[in-house]
Write a protein that holds these residues in place. Structure first.
Motif, PDB file in Angstrom:
ATOM      1  N   ILE A 193      -5.866  -4.282   6.332  1.00 41.84           N
ATOM      2  CA  ILE A 193      -5.661  -4.793   4.660  1.00 41.84           C
ATOM      3  C   ILE A 193      -4.605  -5.882   4.431  1.00 41.84           C
ATOM      4  CG2 ILE A 193      -5.180  -4.050   2.720  1.00 41.84           C
ATOM      5  CD1 ILE A 193      -6.619  -1.181   3.412  1.00 41.84           C
TER       6      ILE A 193
ATOM      7  N   CYS B 107       0.513  -1.500  -0.133  1.00 40.79           N
ATOM      8  CA  CYS B 107       0.143   0.508   0.082  1.00 40.79           C
ATOM      9  C   CYS B 107       0.750   1.225   0.196  1.00 40.79           C
ATOM     10  CB  CYS B 107      -1.024   0.057   0.801  1.00 40.79           C
ATOM     11  SG  CYS B 107      -2.070  -1.195   1.198  1.00 40.79           S
TER      12      CYS B 107
ATOM     13  N   GLY C  47     -10.139   0.585   4.333  1.00 41.97           N
ATOM     14  CA  GLY C  47      -9.546   0.896   3.202  1.00 41.97           C
ATOM     15  C   GLY C  47     -10.074   2.195   3.962  1.00 41.97           C
TER      16      GLY C  47
ATOM     17  N   ILE D 299      -4.601   3.136  -2.524  1.00 50.07           N
ATOM     18  CA  ILE D 299      -5.359   2.321  -0.873  1.00 50.07           C
ATOM     19  C   ILE D 299      -6.839   3.242  -1.681  1.00 50.07           C
ATOM     20  CG2 ILE D 299      -6.559   3.919   0.818  1.00 50.07           C
ATOM     21  CD1 ILE D 299      -5.112   2.271   1.504  1.00 50.07           C
TER      22      ILE D 299
END
Length: 577
Positions: A472, A425, A464, A431
């Motif tokens: 996540i 990420c 998220g 995201i």
């Protein structure tokens, strides 16, 4: 009652029921189960008063008896704010010899009353044992049940169980039952040479102490570990319905015959056995069952109704045994006769199951007499076969075009989310892309009835939005693994449908020819020939519409509805020729 409980139990096996329907069926089941308890109480009391109730001693495991009875009551009254505590001596013998059914009935009556008349607080069950008489095999088994419920006056204690009445009717108007339980308990204890002591204080609670002399043929105690495990009460809260605790083995290698003169009972028995994958044959009389055996049919189990007109189950079993038939025969009998085990065992039966059919007892019987007689490789192959079949079970109602769209979209989203996970990420748009794709999967999974995975997607989508990278990264791998499993299932389903279509295109002439032959057999009422022809067709894979037609024909042949079979075949041939 067999029909009401059995048919409800069959319907509750459907995992795709709407919640409102499931709740309604659960209410029907629990109400019918309550009514059955009342009926059995009345029957027991009638037999006691007529002097016809007999004790049937067997060797039994005290730990199982305690666990099952406690579990039943905790599930039944799980909504009450009551703390339950079990105090168990580790020196109690593990195995006793006595009437397990009636001892369980006594303990259940006392525990049930404690839960009924305690709105909040605590219930304590203590179990211990001690010497009884000069014989070393004689043991006094002692149950103590204490509660913090309503309590009773000295006058009420004196009357308890001596008349058809309950106390504090205004406060207890919503309490289930007839008030016969204590009357039956006192009578059963008298028959077992046991006794009961009651201490009670109004508004503070009651303590019931029951002492029952038992034989102990094995002196081994339950021990510290077993006692400790029981006292932990690691009982999972579940539905009250007994089927939720059943692990049904898939037994496509097994075949059974169900004999009953009532078609509803046949429907119930077949429905309860259908999840096992057994080949199930039926007969509506002892005479028809005899014809099948004389024709050379052999079954892993014959389930024989006890009460049938002209030839009852006992007579039919005797004749079948006289023909040299050695495979198991299991009696199906009403609860009122459940104490007559010796009657059946002495007349050619291997076991008996009470009506309404207890799914736990049925499961044990099938495991013992069908599964456990197979080699390990056969059992493992059946388990593998079931897993393979389960891959497509939830997909039968999904539109093929919708499945195609799902596979395409899911593969695309999965690839994007894999890249996001690999990058941890860190990219600027990770995201936002994660949220977009997880939102898409949430809807797509819901559309194909993968509700649990859809809920996981919703939870990850929310993570998220909250930019919770820790969640996540920790949960995304398992989500992707499950998502790929669903994709694989749909791809396998598509491949199977293509194969079915190719087989069907090549086999349509065979199908039409066999259907005409079945119609001809029905015109002369030749049920065996029609069923044999149908079995040939069932060996091949067909489109869903054809499978439904063949299943409808099989159901009608079961009840010899030859005219309706002919109508279905005529309609099918007219549409497809």
């Amino acid at each position: 009652m067999n029909a009401i409980l059995g048919i409800t139990e069959i319907q509750l096996q459907d995992d795709e029921l709407p919640q409102s329907t499931k709740e309604a069926l659960e209410r029907i089941y629990n109400s019918a189960d309550l009514l059955l308890g009342i009926i059995n109480d009345i029957l027991d009391l009638s037999k006691i008063e007529a002097g016809m109730l007999e004790l049937v001693p067997v060797q039994f495991d005290i730990a199982s008896l305690i666990h099952d009875t406690v579990q039943l009551n905790m599930m039944r009254y799980e909504s009450k704010p009551i703390e339950f505590k079990l105090e168990l001596s580790e020196n109690i013998p593990l195995m006793f010899y006595g009437d397990e059914l009636r001892l369980k009935q006594i303990l259940n009556n006392l525990l049930s009353n404690a839960f009924k008349y305690t709105q909040e607080g605590m219930i304590i069950l203590t179990v211990s044992s001690g010497p009884c008489g000069s014989d070393a095999d004689d043991v006094m088994l002692v149950f103590g049940i204490s509660d913090t419920g309503q309590g009773m006056t000295a006058e009420q204690v004196k009357k308890l169980g001596s008349e058809y009445a309950r106390f504090n009717m205004e406060a207890n108007r919503k309490t289930e039952g007839t008030g016969l339980g204590m009357n039956i308990t006192r009578n059963l204890l008298k028959m077992m040479n046991g006794g009961i002591q009651i201490e009670s204080t109004p508004g503070m609670g009651s303590t019931f102490t029951v002492s029952v002399p038992m034989k102990c043929l094995v002196s081994e105690p339950i021990g510290r570990e077993m006692a400790r495990n029981l006292m932990k009460l690691n009982i999972v809260s579940a539905l009250k319905i007994k089927t939720v605790q059943i692990n049904r083995e898939f037994m496509p290698y097994g075949n059974v015959l169900i004999v009953d003169d009532v078609e509803t009972n046949l429907y119930v028995a077949k429905g309860l056995m259908s999840p096992y994958g057994l080949t199930i044959d039926t007969a509506v009389s002892g005479f028809e069952a005899l014809d099948k055996i004389r024709d050379g049919s052999v079954y892993d189990i014959i389930f024989m109704d006890h009460m049938m007109p002209k030839m009852d189950g006992i007579e039919a079993a005797k004749i079948i045994r006289s023909l040299g038939y050695t495979k198991p025969i299991v009696a199906l009998t009403a609860n009122a006769l459940s104490g007559q085990a010796e009657l059946f065992l002495q007349n050619g039966f291997d076991d008996f199951i009470s009506k309404p059919i207890d799914i736990r007892q049925l499961n044990l019987t099938l495991n013992k007499l069908v599964r456990d007689k197979q080699p390990n490789d056969v059992i493992e192959a059946a388990r593998y076969q079931k897993e393979y079949m389960m891959m497509g079970l939830s997909l039968t109602d999904v539109d093929p075009q919708l499945a195609e769209f799902f596979i395409r979209d899911a593969k695309k989203s999965a690839a994007i989310m894999e890249a996001i996970y690999i990058n941890k990420c860190r990219r600027t748009d990770d995201i936002s892309m994660f949220i977009i794709n997880m939102h898409a999967m949430k809807s797509a999974l819901a559309n194909i009835s993968e509700d649990e995975l859809s809920e996981t997607a919703a939870r990850l989508e929310e993570a998220g939005r909250e930019k919770n990278i820790k969640i996540i990264l920790s949960e995304l791998p398992s989500f992707l693994e499950l998502l790929y499993a669903v994709i694989y299932k749909f791809e396998a389903k598509e491949e199977k449908q293509r194969e079915i279509k190719e087989d069907a295109e090549g086999g349509s002439s065979l199908l039409n020819e066999k259907l005409r032959e079945i119609r001809a057999a029905c015109s002369v009422y030749n049920k065996k020939a029609a069923k044999d022809l149908l079995a040939e067709l069932k060996e091949k894979a067909w489109p869903q519409e054809t499978e439904e037609c063949l299943s409808a024909i099989a159901g009608l042949l079961l009840h010899s509805d030859f005219d309706d079979v002919t109508k279905i075949i005529n309609a099918y041939l007219q549409q497809n020729e």
